[in-house]
Design a protein around this motif. Structure first.
Motif, PDB file in Angstrom:
ATOM      1  N   GLY A  13      45.381  16.124 -15.180  1.00  0.00           N
ATOM      2  CA  GLY A  13      45.163  17.430 -15.780  1.00  0.00           C
ATOM      3  C   GLY A  13      44.213  17.460 -16.955  1.00  0.00           C
ATOM      4  N   THR A 184      46.452  21.421 -12.931  1.00  0.00           N
ATOM      5  CA  THR A 184      47.191  20.353 -13.596  1.00  0.00           C
ATOM      6  C   THR A 184      48.530  20.159 -12.898  1.00  0.00           C
ATOM      7  OG1 THR A 184      48.515  21.645 -15.167  1.00  0.00           O
ATOM      8  CG2 THR A 184      46.210  21.244 -15.749  1.00  0.00           C
ATOM      9  N   PRO A 210      41.188  22.446 -16.203  1.00  0.00           N
ATOM     10  CA  PRO A 210      41.079  21.304 -17.116  1.00  0.00           C
ATOM     11  C   PRO A 210      39.684  21.135 -17.719  1.00  0.00           C
ATOM     12  CG  PRO A 210      42.397  20.692 -15.225  1.00  0.00           C
ATOM     13  CD  PRO A 210      41.872  22.072 -14.945  1.00  0.00           C
TER      14      PRO A 210
END
Length: 250
Positions: A13, A184, A210
């Motif tokens: 993530g 994530t 991310p």
């Protein structure tokens, strides 16, 4: 001199993307997480500018051992990105599992505070930066957010209090507060492996990714040394605010 940054929660993530972005920008990065095998995969991608560090923030002893194990050339840490954290469950407080609450408190508050305390002398010496990963949940309550939101409120206030203590040292502190973020493992962890439930949360939402957070971290690090961004709240354009609910008796 090339700066060294320690990033927690680096195995997936936000943390994974932050490590990629910072190495690409010329930083040396220590990626810390419990899953060393994932970090080794990242090491293969990023090369000698990345050091994988097995670290469990719920154990102060493990944190001590992990930091002590760093090779000499990786000991001088300029900045800390406290990215590791988690939410467990979305139950009402009276129905929640206290073990989940305890895990969130140990990771999101105790682990974050302990690692920060351990590294602060180095960071002060090097006039570095502490970036804490907060959340809009630390400001805006929602049903089922109970302890998770409380831990992120702690992170927000802890960040501001660090600023109060560190004035005059040159150390910068920011609380980064994302809203709805996909890409994530956050919701998969929160819903304890329920992939369908996790995916439904992001369908059609154009959520934060991310890469967005990684670029924001890089932007923060590269601001002039005389500037401090105290708090930075980020939402996707698809997310906003709703009316405050009122329960009415029949």
């Amino acid at each position: 001199m090339v700066e060294t940054v320690l990033v927690t929660g680096a195995s997936a993530g936000f943390g994974w993307a932050i490590c990629q972005e910072l190495v690409k920008a010329g930083y040396r990065v220590i990626g810390a997480a419990r899953r060393l095998e994932k970090l080794q995969d990242l090491k293969e991608e990023l090369g000698d500018s990345f050091y994988p560090l097995a670290l469990d923030l719920t154990s102060t002893e493990n944190v001590n051992q992990g930091l002590a194990s760093l090779p000499n050339e990786w000991q001088e840490i300029d900045s800390l990105i406290n990215n590791a954290g988690l939410a467990l469950g979305l139950d009402k407080a009276q129905e929640a599992n206290f073990g989940d609450w305890e895990t969130m408190m140990m990771t999101n508050m105790v682990g974050l505070a302990y690692l920060t305390h351990a590294l602060l002398p180095k960071i002060v010496e090097r006039q570095g930066y502490v970036i804490n990963m907060g959340s809009i949940a630390g400001t805006y309550p929602y049903p089922g957010g109970n302890i998770y939101g409380a831990t992120k409120a702690f992170v927000k206030q802890f960040s501001l209090n660090l600023r109060a203590d560190l004035v005059g040292t040159g150390v910068r502190v920011t609380n980064l507060e994302p809203g709805l973020a996909g890409g994530t493992e956050f919701s998969l962890v929160r819903f304890k492996g329920d992939q369908d439930k996790a995916e439904q949360l992001y369908q059609g939402a154009n959520s934060i990714q991310p890469k967005d957070i990684a670029r924001t971290i890089l932007w923060l690090l590269e601001q002039p040394a005389h500037l401090n961004i105290n708090r930075l709240e980020i939402m996707p354009t698809s997310q906003s605010f709703g009316p405050l609910p009122v329960h009415r008796e029949p």
